[in-house]
Design an enzyme around this catalytic site. Structure first.
Site, PDB file in Angstrom:
ATOM      1  N   ASP A  40     -16.720   7.560  -2.445  1.00 49.52           N
ATOM      2  CA  ASP A  40     -15.507   7.415  -1.626  1.00 49.52           C
ATOM      3  C   ASP A  40     -15.321   8.750  -0.901  1.00 49.52           C
ATOM      4  O   ASP A  40     -16.005   9.734  -1.224  1.00 49.52           O
ATOM      5  CB  ASP A  40     -14.336   7.110  -2.587  1.00 49.52           C
ATOM      6  CG  ASP A  40     -13.025   6.824  -1.883  1.00 49.52           C
ATOM      7  OD1 ASP A  40     -13.026   6.587  -0.664  1.00 49.52           O
ATOM      8  OD2 ASP A  40     -11.980   6.831  -2.566  1.00 49.52           O
ATOM      9  N   ARG A  79     -13.990  -8.244   1.716  1.00 47.03           N
ATOM     10  CA  ARG A  79     -12.543  -8.036   1.544  1.00 47.03           C
ATOM     11  C   ARG A  79     -11.798  -9.313   1.948  1.00 47.03           C
ATOM     12  O   ARG A  79     -10.819  -9.697   1.340  1.00 47.03           O
ATOM     13  CB  ARG A  79     -12.052  -6.857   2.400  1.00 47.03           C
ATOM     14  CG  ARG A  79     -12.671  -5.495   2.092  1.00 47.03           C
ATOM     15  CD  ARG A  79     -12.383  -5.052   0.673  1.00 47.03           C
ATOM     16  NE  ARG A  79     -10.963  -5.108   0.359  1.00 47.03           N
ATOM     17  CZ  ARG A  79     -10.055  -4.179   0.686  1.00 47.03           C
ATOM     18  NH1 ARG A  79     -10.439  -3.099   1.303  1.00 47.03           N
ATOM     19  NH2 ARG A  79      -8.781  -4.327   0.368  1.00 47.03           N
ATOM     20  N   CYS A 132     -16.202   2.102  -0.116  1.00 46.43           N
ATOM     21  CA  CYS A 132     -15.121   1.213   0.327  1.00 46.43           C
ATOM     22  C   CYS A 132     -14.836   1.333   1.814  1.00 46.43           C
ATOM     23  O   CYS A 132     -14.262   0.420   2.406  1.00 46.43           O
ATOM     24  CB  CYS A 132     -13.859   1.478  -0.488  1.00 46.43           C
ATOM     25  SG  CYS A 132     -13.176   3.136  -0.263  1.00 46.43           S
ATOM     26  N   GLN A 188     -10.212  -3.810  -3.623  1.00 46.29           N
ATOM     27  CA  GLN A 188     -11.531  -3.355  -3.180  1.00 46.29           C
ATOM     28  C   GLN A 188     -12.598  -3.703  -4.219  1.00 46.29           C
ATOM     29  O   GLN A 188     -13.727  -4.077  -3.885  1.00 46.29           O
ATOM     30  CB  GLN A 188     -11.517  -1.839  -2.940  1.00 46.29           C
ATOM     31  CG  GLN A 188     -12.847  -1.283  -2.490  1.00 46.29           C
ATOM     32  CD  GLN A 188     -13.250  -1.734  -1.090  1.00 46.29           C
ATOM     33  OE1 GLN A 188     -12.446  -1.663  -0.169  1.00 46.29           O
ATOM     34  NE2 GLN A 188     -14.480  -2.188  -0.928  1.00 46.29           N
ATOM     35  N   ARG A 233       0.886  -1.178   0.000  1.00 51.55           N
ATOM     36  CA  ARG A 233       0.000   0.000   0.000  1.00 51.55           C
ATOM     37  C   ARG A 233       0.918   1.220   0.000  1.00 51.55           C
ATOM     38  O   ARG A 233       1.742   1.394   0.904  1.00 51.55           O
ATOM     39  CB  ARG A 233      -0.909  -0.008   1.227  1.00 51.55           C
ATOM     40  CG  ARG A 233      -1.693   1.278   1.376  1.00 51.55           C
ATOM     41  CD  ARG A 233      -2.794   1.186   2.409  1.00 51.55           C
ATOM     42  NE  ARG A 233      -3.945   0.474   1.884  1.00 51.55           N
ATOM     43  CZ  ARG A 233      -5.200   0.636   2.320  1.00 51.55           C
ATOM     44  NH1 ARG A 233      -5.468   1.496   3.287  1.00 51.55           N
ATOM     45  NH2 ARG A 233      -6.194  -0.050   1.804  1.00 51.55           N
ATOM     46  N   HIS A 251      -7.215   0.777  -6.685  1.00 46.66           N
ATOM     47  CA  HIS A 251      -7.480  -0.059  -5.501  1.00 46.66           C
ATOM     48  C   HIS A 251      -8.181  -1.333  -5.982  1.00 46.66           C
ATOM     49  O   HIS A 251      -9.359  -1.562  -5.681  1.00 46.66           O
ATOM     50  CB  HIS A 251      -8.355   0.728  -4.514  1.00 46.66           C
ATOM     51  CG  HIS A 251      -8.382   0.152  -3.133  1.00 46.66           C
ATOM     52  ND1 HIS A 251      -7.565  -0.886  -2.711  1.00 46.66           N
ATOM     53  CD2 HIS A 251      -9.141   0.479  -2.039  1.00 46.66           C
ATOM     54  CE1 HIS A 251      -7.816  -1.164  -1.456  1.00 46.66           C
ATOM     55  NE2 HIS A 251      -8.768  -0.361  -1.024  1.00 46.66           N
TER      56      HIS A 251
HETATM   57  N1  NVA Z   1      -9.617   6.842  -1.727  1.00 43.91           N
HETATM   58  C1  NVA Z   1      -9.292   6.424  -0.374  1.00 43.91           C
HETATM   59  C2  NVA Z   1      -9.566   4.980  -0.227  1.00 43.91           C
HETATM   60  C3  NVA Z   1      -9.274   4.423   1.141  1.00 43.91           C
HETATM   61  C4  NVA Z   1      -9.549   2.965   1.242  1.00 43.91           C
HETATM   62  C5  NVA Z   1      -7.848   6.764  -0.100  1.00 43.91           C
HETATM   63  O1  NVA Z   1      -7.010   6.601  -1.005  1.00 43.91           O
HETATM   64  O2  NVA Z   1      -7.540   7.196   1.011  1.00 43.91           O
HETATM   65  N1   CP Z   2     -11.418   0.053   2.039  1.00 41.32           N
HETATM   66  C1   CP Z   2     -10.160  -0.055   2.507  1.00 41.32           C
HETATM   67  O1   CP Z   2      -9.191  -0.317   1.768  1.00 41.32           O
HETATM   68  O2   CP Z   2     -10.059   0.101   3.844  1.00 41.32           O
HETATM   69  P1   CP Z   2      -8.717   0.242   4.696  1.00 41.32           P
HETATM   70  O3   CP Z   2      -8.083   1.551   4.312  1.00 41.32           O
HETATM   71  O4   CP Z   2      -9.185   0.214   6.116  1.00 41.32           O
HETATM   72  O5   CP Z   2      -7.808  -0.915   4.372  1.00 41.32           O
END
Ligand code: NVA
Ligand code: CP
Length: 298
Positions: A217, A285, A257, A132, A102, A129
């Site tokens: 989101d 998930r 998500c 997801q 990540r 992502h």
């Molecule tokens: N768009 C959000 C998704 C988190 C799961 C982010 O990148 O923070």
């Molecule tokens: N939706 C998602 O990826 O959640 P987290 O950021 O908690 O992993």
């Protein structure tokens, strides 16, 4: 055989993605299928951003399938002291069976994958992502059947989740209408590539009208914290609320998500309404992680 990475949904064939979703449904419904399919396998997770769902889903999936996982924050590894990503990729992939990452810049995933001898899984980058979307697709299939030919509305930021919805429209054959404020569009090349399935509109009402699924989101993703106040102003007309949802089909689903900000991108009323399947998405998930990990080590 060439290593299969999962950096975007486009790395797998349509049939493979559908098979992963079906396997996830089967694993959820029949825990007896668990059978130690990842016995003695190890997953390393390099997370440069916060996570609840993704991290827990990976750890529990590995544990329940008989393998193990290790969480590596860049602060605790030599990555935090400047060891090159390429060297880290060579070393880790000589010891573990998968690496989940990540990070911010998507090119870091591509660089790692280039030097990795084991599958690399995008666990969220600034661009995509894909994990997801596996859960979202499982959730749609479980609640409404095949998403092929359905109308999906994305309302909000054209960031990583939206861009993965564009890829999903290609791979799962649905129509996608995206409503986002000016300046927050997904990448132009993605819109162009998928122009037969995906259209950009400005008005959330237009995107949501007769939709089967509405997704959104947060307005300020990880990495956008400093822009938060400005974004809250610019996105104010893009909230998913009951009035907007009333334009969608009467049995439309709502997805997010998570984490969600009630009162910003979605009202508490919508998030907790019967058409909201956000908790299914979160649980899925776990099941899709299992199916993906099994696929990548096959
Ligand atoms: N768009 C959000 C998704 C988190 C799961 C982010 O990148 O923070
Ligand atoms: N939706 C998602 O990826 O959640 P987290 O950021 O908690 O992993």
């Amino acid at each position: 055989m060439a290593i299969r990475h999962f950096l975007t949904l486009m790395d797998l064939e349509k049939g493979e993605l559908h098979a992963i979703v079906q396997r996830a449904i089967a694993l959820k419904n029949s825990p007896a299928l668990h059978e130690d399919s990842l016995k003695n396998k190890t997953l390393a997770m390099i997370f440069e951003k916060a996570s609840t769902r993704t991290r827990v889903a990976f750890e529990v999936a590995m544990n329940q399938l008989g393998g193990s996982s290790m969480f590596l924050s860049s602060n605790d590894t030599q990555l935090g002291r400047g060891e090159p990503l390429e060297d880290t990729a060579r070393v880790l992939s000589s010891m573990v069976d998968f690496v989940a990452i990540r990070t911010f810049d998507h090119s870091r995933l591509e660089l790692f994958a280039k030097h990795s001898r084991v599958p690399v899984i995008n666990s969220l980058s600034d661009d995509f992502h894909p994990c997801q979307l596996l859960a979202d697709m499982q959730t749609y299939f479980e609640n409404r059947g095949d998403i092929k030919g359905k109308s999906v509305a994305w309302v909000g930021d054209g960031h990583n989740m939206c861009q993965s919805y564009i890829n999903a429209a290609e791979q799962f054959d649905f129509e996608l209408a995206i409503a986002c404020p000016e300046g927050f569009e997904p990448d132009a090349w993605l819109l162009e590539r998928s122009s037969s399935r995906v259209r950009l509109v400005r008005d959330p009402k237009e995107a949501v009208r007769n939709a089967d699924l509405i997704a959104t989101d947060v307005w300020a993703s990880m990495g956008h914290e400093e822009e938060r106040a400005r974004r809250l102003r610019l996105f104010a007309d893009y909230q998913i609320n009951a009035e907007l949802l009333s334009l969608a089909k009467s049995d439309a689903l709502f997805m997010h998500c998570l984490p969600a900000h009630r009162g910003e991108e979605v009202t508490a009323e919508v998030l907790d309404a019967p058409g909201s399947v956000v908790w299914d998405e979160a649980e899925n998930r776990l099941h899709t992680k299992k199916a993906l990990l099994e696929f990548l080590c096959a």
